[in-house]
Write a protein that holds these residues in place. Structure first.
Motif, mmCIF file in Angstrom:
data_model
loop_
_atom_site.group_PDB
_atom_site.id
_atom_site.type_symbol
_atom_site.label_atom_id
_atom_site.label_comp_id
_atom_site.label_asym_id
_atom_site.label_seq_id
_atom_site.Cartn_x
_atom_site.Cartn_y
_atom_site.Cartn_z
ATOM 1 N N LEU A 218 27.203 70.804 -18.431
ATOM 2 C CA LEU A 218 28.085 71.600 -17.579
ATOM 3 C C LEU A 218 27.970 71.105 -16.137
ATOM 4 N N THR A 219 29.021 70.467 -15.656
ATOM 5 C CA THR A 219 29.040 69.921 -14.297
ATOM 6 C C THR A 219 30.272 70.420 -13.560
ATOM 7 N N ILE A 220 30.285 70.224 -12.263
ATOM 8 C CA ILE A 220 31.461 70.591 -11.470
ATOM 9 C C ILE A 220 32.677 69.797 -11.940
ATOM 10 N N GLU A 221 32.449 68.516 -12.257
ATOM 11 C CA GLU A 221 33.576 67.683 -12.719
ATOM 12 C C GLU A 221 34.148 68.201 -14.034
ATOM 13 N N SER A 222 33.272 68.608 -14.962
ATOM 14 C CA SER A 222 33.768 69.095 -16.255
ATOM 15 C C SER A 222 34.477 70.433 -16.114
ATOM 16 N N MET A 223 34.115 71.226 -15.093
ATOM 17 C CA MET A 223 34.742 72.534 -14.917
ATOM 18 C C MET A 223 36.034 72.469 -14.113
ATOM 19 N N LEU A 224 36.049 71.651 -13.058
ATOM 20 C CA LEU A 224 37.190 71.666 -12.143
ATOM 21 C C LEU A 224 38.101 70.461 -12.296
ATOM 22 N N GLY A 225 37.597 69.393 -12.897
ATOM 23 C CA GLY A 225 38.438 68.240 -13.188
ATOM 24 C C GLY A 225 39.098 67.644 -11.961
ATOM 25 N N ASP A 226 40.420 67.381 -12.052
ATOM 26 C CA ASP A 226 41.149 66.688 -10.990
ATOM 27 C C ASP A 226 41.318 67.531 -9.731
ATOM 28 N N ARG A 227 41.087 68.845 -9.853
ATOM 29 C CA ARG A 227 41.258 69.694 -8.671
ATOM 30 C C ARG A 227 40.160 69.465 -7.645
ATOM 31 N N LEU A 228 39.067 68.855 -8.060
ATOM 32 C CA LEU A 228 37.916 68.687 -7.186
ATOM 33 C C LEU A 228 38.121 67.532 -6.224
ATOM 34 N N ALA A 229 37.916 67.789 -4.947
ATOM 35 C CA ALA A 229 38.008 66.724 -3.946
ATOM 36 C C ALA A 229 36.829 65.771 -4.111
ATOM 37 N N PRO A 230 37.003 64.485 -3.847
ATOM 38 C CA PRO A 230 35.900 63.525 -4.008
ATOM 39 C C PRO A 230 34.733 63.866 -3.091
ATOM 40 N N SER A 231 33.514 63.640 -3.605
ATOM 41 C CA SER A 231 32.303 63.969 -2.853
ATOM 42 C C SER A 231 31.511 62.697 -2.552
ATOM 43 N N LYS A 232 30.951 62.643 -1.340
ATOM 44 C CA LYS A 232 30.079 61.536 -0.973
ATOM 45 C C LYS A 232 28.628 61.971 -1.183
ATOM 46 N N LYS A 233 28.043 61.550 -2.291
ATOM 47 C CA LYS A 233 26.680 61.951 -2.614
ATOM 48 C C LYS A 233 25.691 61.073 -1.852
ATOM 49 N N ARG A 234 24.748 61.736 -1.193
ATOM 50 C CA ARG A 234 23.771 61.013 -0.386
ATOM 51 C C ARG A 234 22.804 60.248 -1.281
ATOM 52 N N GLN A 235 22.615 58.952 -0.996
ATOM 53 C CA GLN A 235 21.736 58.115 -1.799
ATOM 54 C C GLN A 235 20.834 57.255 -0.916
ATOM 55 N N VAL A 236 20.349 57.811 0.188
ATOM 56 C CA VAL A 236 19.516 57.051 1.112
ATOM 57 C C VAL A 236 18.086 56.987 0.575
ATOM 58 N N THR A 237 17.533 55.792 0.489
ATOM 59 C CA THR A 237 16.139 55.620 0.040
ATOM 60 C C THR A 237 15.464 54.576 0.928
ATOM 61 N N ALA A 238 14.136 54.586 0.866
ATOM 62 C CA ALA A 238 13.348 53.578 1.573
ATOM 63 C C ALA A 238 12.730 52.630 0.553
ATOM 64 N N ASP A 239 12.744 51.339 0.850
ATOM 65 C CA ASP A 239 12.058 50.396 -0.032
ATOM 66 C C ASP A 239 10.547 50.489 0.218
ATOM 67 N N GLU A 240 9.765 49.710 -0.535
ATOM 68 C CA GLU A 240 8.311 49.825 -0.430
ATOM 69 C C GLU A 240 7.810 49.532 0.984
ATOM 70 N N THR A 241 8.372 48.508 1.612
ATOM 71 C CA THR A 241 7.911 48.141 2.951
ATOM 72 C C THR A 241 8.144 49.275 3.942
ATOM 73 N N ARG A 242 9.353 49.837 3.943
ATOM 74 C CA ARG A 242 9.661 50.937 4.860
ATOM 75 C C ARG A 242 8.834 52.178 4.527
ATOM 76 N N PHE A 243 8.628 52.415 3.242
ATOM 77 C CA PHE A 243 7.878 53.585 2.805
ATOM 78 C C PHE A 243 6.425 53.504 3.302
ATOM 79 N N ARG A 244 5.809 52.333 3.111
ATOM 80 C CA ARG A 244 4.421 52.164 3.549
ATOM 81 C C ARG A 244 4.326 52.142 5.082
ATOM 82 N N HIS A 245 5.333 51.583 5.732
ATOM 83 C CA HIS A 245 5.330 51.556 7.196
ATOM 84 C C HIS A 245 5.380 52.984 7.751
#
Length: 434
Positions: A218-245
């Motif tokens: 059960l997801t928003i897409e399965s419930m609302l279908g085409d009526r749903l405006a596109p969403s920009k899902k945040r996917q920011v991550t740090a690689d190992e170097t940045r994480f350890r820094h």
């Protein structure tokens, strides 16, 4: 002691003539109150006659409902039966479980969160305030009309369709007079669905209901279908170097807020889970940190983090390490709980960035931890999800709840493997089995 064997006898039970005296009756009504143990106490006061229902006599009497004895008998008796039912019936058959709405369930769940914060709601976590506002704005009106026990994929879809329709109608009305047309933001609906899944999983803990369940599909897409405006899902991550820094930069800061962020970085915990961590949750013998269910975002069971040497290096920097009492990361010298805003403020000052150049948030560090233990520590992705408290389906959770030994056999070696990677040690699963 007189015994009342009919509804009429309950209605006409006479109090003692002397003011302040109490008269007690045993209630035993065939087909209604089938066994002994329920008592009615009638007391004459200056203001009138008061009755109380309960169990036990004398000093052992425990009230389960009371009120004016001279109120309309059907109402008085109905209230008494409801009180009795809530005390003795299996939880799923109690009146409260049958009449509670979805909004009632959400508010009850939120109250379990509130108890971990100061009584003043103004001091509650901004995250919780945001959840409450989103729910009230988009969902509450429809949730108040849906009995909680009837929640399933179909009724949830009807609820979200109606709520999204209302939001779209309000936006259309606004666009009629606005210079720049806008569409309905989908983000609140994604958040509200997450809340809905969480409350559904809490059905048994909240009301004893066993049949309230939403499918993982059960997801928003399965419930609302085409009526749903596109969403920009945040996917920011740090690689190992940045994480350890960043971890090293927090070492340089060295205050309790920095240690709390390091704790979050190496446990994959959420802010509300890590900031509320207490020494009573640390088992030094078993090397575990057990997060209780009431502080988890979702799930009915406690979540266990198996501690490594890297975790203990951070714990030894706790201001309460010597006493081993109170919070791991207290906000002040008085031992008060650290609010989840504190890690956010520190990260904003340090200004770390992710691999795409965007600013990192505390929650991005949790996402980075999950990514790194798969890509760099070579931990299975399913186990990695479970290490941070994500469970793919209810069936798996039930299996782990019943067979805790299996869960430990899977998770402890994974945490040891993570610890070895973090400290640059070669890890052998075979060696750790012995």
């Amino acid at each position: 002691m007189d015994t009342l064997t009919s509804v009429e006898a309950v209605y006409t039970a006479e109090p003692a003539k002397k003011r302040g005296s109490v008269r007690t009756f045993k209630v035993l009504i065939p087909g209604v109150v089938p066994g002994p143990g329920l008592f009615l106490r009638v007391k004459r006061l200056k203001s009138g006659v008061v009755s109380a229902w309960g169990y036990g006599v004398g000093l052992t009497f425990r009230s389960i409902g009371k009120g004016p004895h001279n109120c309309p008998p059907p109402v008085a008796f109905a209230l008494a039966l409801n009180a009795m039912a809530d005390a003795v019936l299996p939880s799923e058959h109690r009146p409260e479980s049958q009449t509670a709405t979805l909004d009632d369930a959400f508010q009850k769940w939120m109250r379990t969160k509130d108890q971990h914060y100061p009584e003043r709601r103004a001091m509650m976590s901004p995250t919780f305030r945001q959840w409450a506002v989103m729910w009230e704005t988009y969902i509450a009106e429809h949730a108040r009309r849906l009995p909680f026990r009837l929640l399933d994929d179909r009724t949830a879809t009807e609820l979200f369709t109606a709520a999204y329709g209302d939001a779209a109608a309000a936006m259309a009305k606004r666009n009629a007079t606005a210079a720049k047309p806008r569409s309905v933001a989908p983000t609140p609906f994604y958040r509200c669905l997450t809340l809905l899944h969480t409350v559904a999983r809490k059905a048994r803990a909240l009301y004893g209901l066993r049949d309230v369940e939403l499918s993982d599909d059960l997801t928003i897409e399965s419930m609302l279908g085409d009526r749903l405006a596109p969403s920009k899902k945040r996917q920011v991550t740090a690689d190992e170097t940045r994480f350890r820094h960043l971890f090293a930069a927090l070492d340089d800061v060295g205050n309790v807020q920095a240690r709390a962020v390091q704790w979050l970085m190496l446990t994959g915990a959420r802010k509300m889970e890590g900031c509320g961590a207490m020494w009573s949750e640390i088992d030094e013998t078993a090397n575990t940190w057990t997060i209780p269910p009431e502080r988890l975002k979702c799930g009915e069971d406690a979540h266990v983090v198996y501690l490594t040497a890297a975790h203990w290096q951070i714990l030894k920097q706790s201001p309460t390490y010597a006493a081993r009492t109170g919070y791991l990361w207290p906000a002040d010298k008085f031992g008060n709980r650290m609010m989840p805003d504190a890690p956010n403020n520190l990260i904003r000052k340090l200004k770390p960035t992710g691999t795409n150049g965007e600013a990192l948030t505390v929650h991005d560090l949790r996402r980075s931890f999950s990514t790194l233990i798969v890509s760099r520590a070579n931990i299975d992705s399913t186990i990695a999800d479970e290490m941070i408290g994500h469970f793919s389906n209810q069936g798996t959770r039930t299996t782990y709840q019943v067979q805790k030994e299996i869960r430990e056999a899977l998770h402890r070696p994974a945490w040891e493997q993570f610890g070895a990677w973090w400290q640059g040690v070669n890890y052998s699963a075979a060696e750790h089995r012995h």
